[in-house]
Motif scaffolding. Sequence first.
Motif, short mmCIF file in Angstrom:
data_model
loop_
_atom_site.label_atom_id
_atom_site.label_comp_id
_atom_site.label_asym_id
_atom_site.label_seq_id
_atom_site.Cartn_x
_atom_site.Cartn_y
_atom_site.Cartn_z
N PHE A 225 0.85 -1.20 0.00
CA PHE A 225 0.00 0.00 0.00
C PHE A 225 0.88 1.24 0.00
O PHE A 225 2.10 1.17 0.24
N ARG A 226 0.27 2.36 -0.33
CA ARG A 226 0.94 3.67 -0.27
C ARG A 226 0.12 4.54 0.69
O ARG A 226 -1.11 4.54 0.61
N ALA A 227 0.81 5.27 1.55
CA ALA A 227 0.13 6.08 2.55
C ALA A 227 0.54 7.55 2.38
O ALA A 227 1.71 7.89 2.61
N GLU A 228 -0.41 8.37 1.96
CA GLU A 228 -0.15 9.82 1.80
C GLU A 228 -0.25 10.47 3.17
O GLU A 228 -1.31 10.49 3.80
N MET A 229 0.86 11.03 3.64
CA MET A 229 0.94 11.60 4.98
C MET A 229 2.27 12.31 5.13
O MET A 229 3.16 12.16 4.29
N PRO A 230 2.45 13.11 6.18
CA PRO A 230 3.75 13.74 6.42
C PRO A 230 4.80 12.69 6.79
O PRO A 230 4.46 11.62 7.29
N ALA A 231 6.06 13.02 6.55
CA ALA A 231 7.14 12.12 6.95
C ALA A 231 7.24 12.11 8.48
O ALA A 231 7.16 13.16 9.12
N ILE A 232 7.40 10.92 9.05
CA ILE A 232 7.53 10.79 10.50
C ILE A 232 8.73 9.89 10.80
O ILE A 232 9.34 9.32 9.88
N ASP A 233 9.04 9.75 12.08
CA ASP A 233 10.16 8.93 12.50
C ASP A 233 9.96 7.48 12.03
O ASP A 233 8.92 6.87 12.31
N GLN A 273 -3.90 9.88 7.46
CA GLN A 273 -3.33 9.12 6.36
C GLN A 273 -4.40 8.85 5.31
O GLN A 273 -5.55 8.55 5.66
N THR A 274 -4.02 8.97 4.04
CA THR A 274 -4.84 8.49 2.93
C THR A 274 -4.09 7.33 2.32
O THR A 274 -3.02 7.50 1.73
N ILE A 275 -4.64 6.15 2.51
CA ILE A 275 -3.92 4.92 2.15
C ILE A 275 -4.56 4.30 0.91
O ILE A 275 -5.78 4.13 0.85
N PHE A 276 -3.72 3.98 -0.07
CA PHE A 276 -4.18 3.30 -1.28
C PHE A 276 -3.69 1.86 -1.19
O PHE A 276 -2.52 1.57 -1.36
N PHE A 277 -4.62 0.97 -0.90
CA PHE A 277 -4.32 -0.42 -0.58
C PHE A 277 -4.38 -1.26 -1.85
O PHE A 277 -5.38 -1.25 -2.57
N GLU A 278 -3.30 -1.99 -2.14
CA GLU A 278 -3.25 -2.84 -3.32
C GLU A 278 -4.10 -4.10 -3.10
O GLU A 278 -4.25 -4.55 -1.96
N PRO A 279 -4.64 -4.69 -4.18
CA PRO A 279 -5.44 -5.90 -4.00
C PRO A 279 -4.59 -7.08 -3.55
O PRO A 279 -3.44 -7.24 -3.96
N GLY A 280 -5.13 -7.93 -2.71
CA GLY A 280 -4.43 -9.10 -2.22
C GLY A 280 -5.41 -10.02 -1.52
O GLY A 280 -6.63 -9.86 -1.62
N GLY A 440 5.09 12.78 -1.47
CA GLY A 440 4.65 13.01 -0.10
C GLY A 440 3.89 11.82 0.48
O GLY A 440 2.85 11.98 1.10
N TYR A 441 4.44 10.61 0.27
CA TYR A 441 3.76 9.42 0.79
C TYR A 441 4.79 8.33 1.09
O TYR A 441 5.91 8.34 0.58
N PHE A 442 4.39 7.38 1.95
CA PHE A 442 5.21 6.21 2.25
C PHE A 442 4.81 5.06 1.32
O PHE A 442 3.61 4.84 1.09
N VAL A 443 5.81 4.35 0.81
CA VAL A 443 5.57 3.11 0.06
C VAL A 443 5.91 1.96 0.99
O VAL A 443 7.03 1.86 1.49
N VAL A 444 4.93 1.10 1.22
CA VAL A 444 5.13 -0.06 2.11
C VAL A 444 5.02 -1.32 1.26
O VAL A 444 4.00 -1.55 0.60
N SER A 445 6.07 -2.12 1.24
CA SER A 445 6.11 -3.31 0.39
C SER A 445 5.81 -4.57 1.20
O SER A 445 5.82 -4.56 2.44
N GLU A 446 5.56 -5.64 0.47
CA GLU A 446 5.17 -6.90 1.13
C GLU A 446 6.28 -7.44 2.03
O GLU A 446 6.00 -8.13 3.01
N ASP A 447 7.54 -7.19 1.68
CA ASP A 447 8.63 -7.75 2.49
C ASP A 447 8.75 -7.08 3.85
O ASP A 447 9.57 -7.50 4.68
N THR A 448 7.94 -6.04 4.11
CA THR A 448 7.96 -5.41 5.44
C THR A 448 6.84 -5.93 6.34
O THR A 448 6.61 -5.37 7.41
N ALA A 449 6.15 -6.99 5.89
CA ALA A 449 5.13 -7.60 6.76
C ALA A 449 5.78 -8.01 8.08
O ALA A 449 6.89 -8.55 8.10
N HIS A 450 5.08 -7.79 9.18
CA HIS A 450 5.71 -7.95 10.48
C HIS A 450 4.68 -8.42 11.50
O HIS A 450 3.47 -8.28 11.31
N ALA A 451 5.19 -9.00 12.59
CA ALA A 451 4.34 -9.42 13.71
C ALA A 451 4.99 -8.99 15.01
O ALA A 451 6.21 -9.08 15.16
N TRP A 452 4.18 -8.50 15.92
CA TRP A 452 4.67 -8.11 17.23
C TRP A 452 3.63 -8.51 18.28
O TRP A 452 2.65 -9.20 17.95
#
Length: 634
Positions: A225-233, A273-280, A440-452
Amino acid sequence: MLSPARIIEILVLLASIIGILPLYPYLDLFSRILLPLAAISGLVVHNKGIRLPTIVLTLASIAIFFSYATRFGHNNVAAPAANLLALLLAIRFMGEQSSRAALQACALSVFCLAASTLFALDPIFLFSLILLSFFIISTLLLLTFHETDKAIMLNRFELLSLGKLAVWTTGVSIPLMLIFFIILPRTQFPLWNAFAGKGQTTSGVSDRVEPGRSTTIETSLAVAFRAEMPAIDPEALYWRCVVFNRYSSDAWVREMPPSREIDRAIAGNRVQQTIFFEPGSSRYLPALDQPLQVRAPRATTSGDLVTTQNLGGSNRSKIEAISTLGETLRVTSIDREFYLRLPSELPPRLAAVADAIKGRGKSDLELVALAREFFITSRLRYATTNLPTGSNHLDNFLFTAKKGHCEFFASSFALIMRRAGVPARVVGGYYGGVYNQIGGYFVVSEDTAHAWVEVFIDGVGWQRVDPSRWSAGFAEIGANRNRGILRRLSTLLDTFTYYWHATVITYDLGNQLSLARNAGAMLQQIKLPRATSRTMRMLGLGTAGIIAFFVILKFRKGRSANRIALAFIRLSGYDSPPKGKGILEIATEWHNEDATRFATIYAGAIYRDRGISKAEQRELAALLRNLKALKSKG
């Protein structure tokens, strides 16, 4: 001089290639092989003058139709339809070459291009649509000449003129495409991929956390997905998707949380955030941890702040989310027994560690701290290959191999916490992202899938704990994701894709209504000046002047053409146009190539209802001079 028939063959082939190109990756292997073979075979057969029997091609079409008709189903519509269209086009390649066949091939090309949108609507569709429009318009123009006179030959100038007309017509159609895109009826959410069926892109977040299922984790750089938002830590980029609250059969799965539980994010700095979520395959929508509000079509949010979309994750979605950056969720009350449930058997050494921690700690915070101390002193490494598998994978991870990925860390830590008496649950989502400064957005890829993990601390609430961060190698993996020239280049190229998705893919009924409301408000704010008699006279005079300008321009062009024709007629020995003779008949009386050429150019323009161009005027004037010189010699 060229025959329109030959040019039409080339244009139809180009139109077919452009129409099928966006659809080609989604076709069956049989269709992908047959299409180029049929195109090459068709060219060879036609060049050798061989004509395949029509009955054979008709029977092949019927067989293909019934073969794919049996595959249609409510979950399988797009693939059979796309393959059927592609194979009909392949058969068309090998069929007869006629005007009707050319029109059929053009129509099939349009259908194939339209069918590609059932799988994806990428920018290549727009380029293909414009090119396909140009080739089809050019084909139709040439077909009008070919059908009028099948023996007609076109010179370079005539072909250039037709090319200009095709380019002009295509250019005019582009604004019309834009208008139709804006005003045509829309659904509440995009339908792209709605009929594509299963087997397409898969998300990095699944319905279960199951460490030990594979020795290697397959990483994918596909955009989640891509998230339109300000840059953060970057350390704060925990994207929360789903909560797993039950451990069963060596996997964490999700049950609906207790009905009385309502989690709330602690008030703080809000991030929209305005998030554009890819199909999956995932139906859980992401938002920054901790989410205050997540809005999307047909989406519901449960008490543990998990937002689920009923579309099943098969569509691109636009999500509006508001979050506060923090690590704690407040909750009114929880069902401790629900979050302390354990399977009947745990790995013995894991259970022993948990029992030891429980014996030493006096509060929830102390128990969490002791578990953290155990993970750090165990010197565990973060790894995605050569992972422990089998029924004893967690014991192997903690005490033998001492390496694993986030699911190993989260699963074992949550089990230890529950065994020690601290309510715990596993959270699935994404961690990290690459910020695109241009868009002005974050690109989040599948390889960053995480669990906590989230542990419940009395008097505090649900506290986020990420045991993967206590391992060696985890920080390096996250840092390396954002490095490299290819990563930066892909980020730059992704900007175009982002704007395409933001303006085209997610343009739905809501956008249409918003656009209509804004346009109406703008029109209401426009204040026209009060029309006075002087203003009306000026407008009338201006309009009349423009009309007069074009009338005079057309009259001058007509008079110029008449003057040239009259000069030729008088040079041919007539005082005025003779009755019963046209310019072509007069030219035959000369028995001269210049006279024939003059009549051909003049008739080519006037009899086809177009003006004589400046280049034609110069050539006609040169031909008249040649004829005058010839006549003066006697």
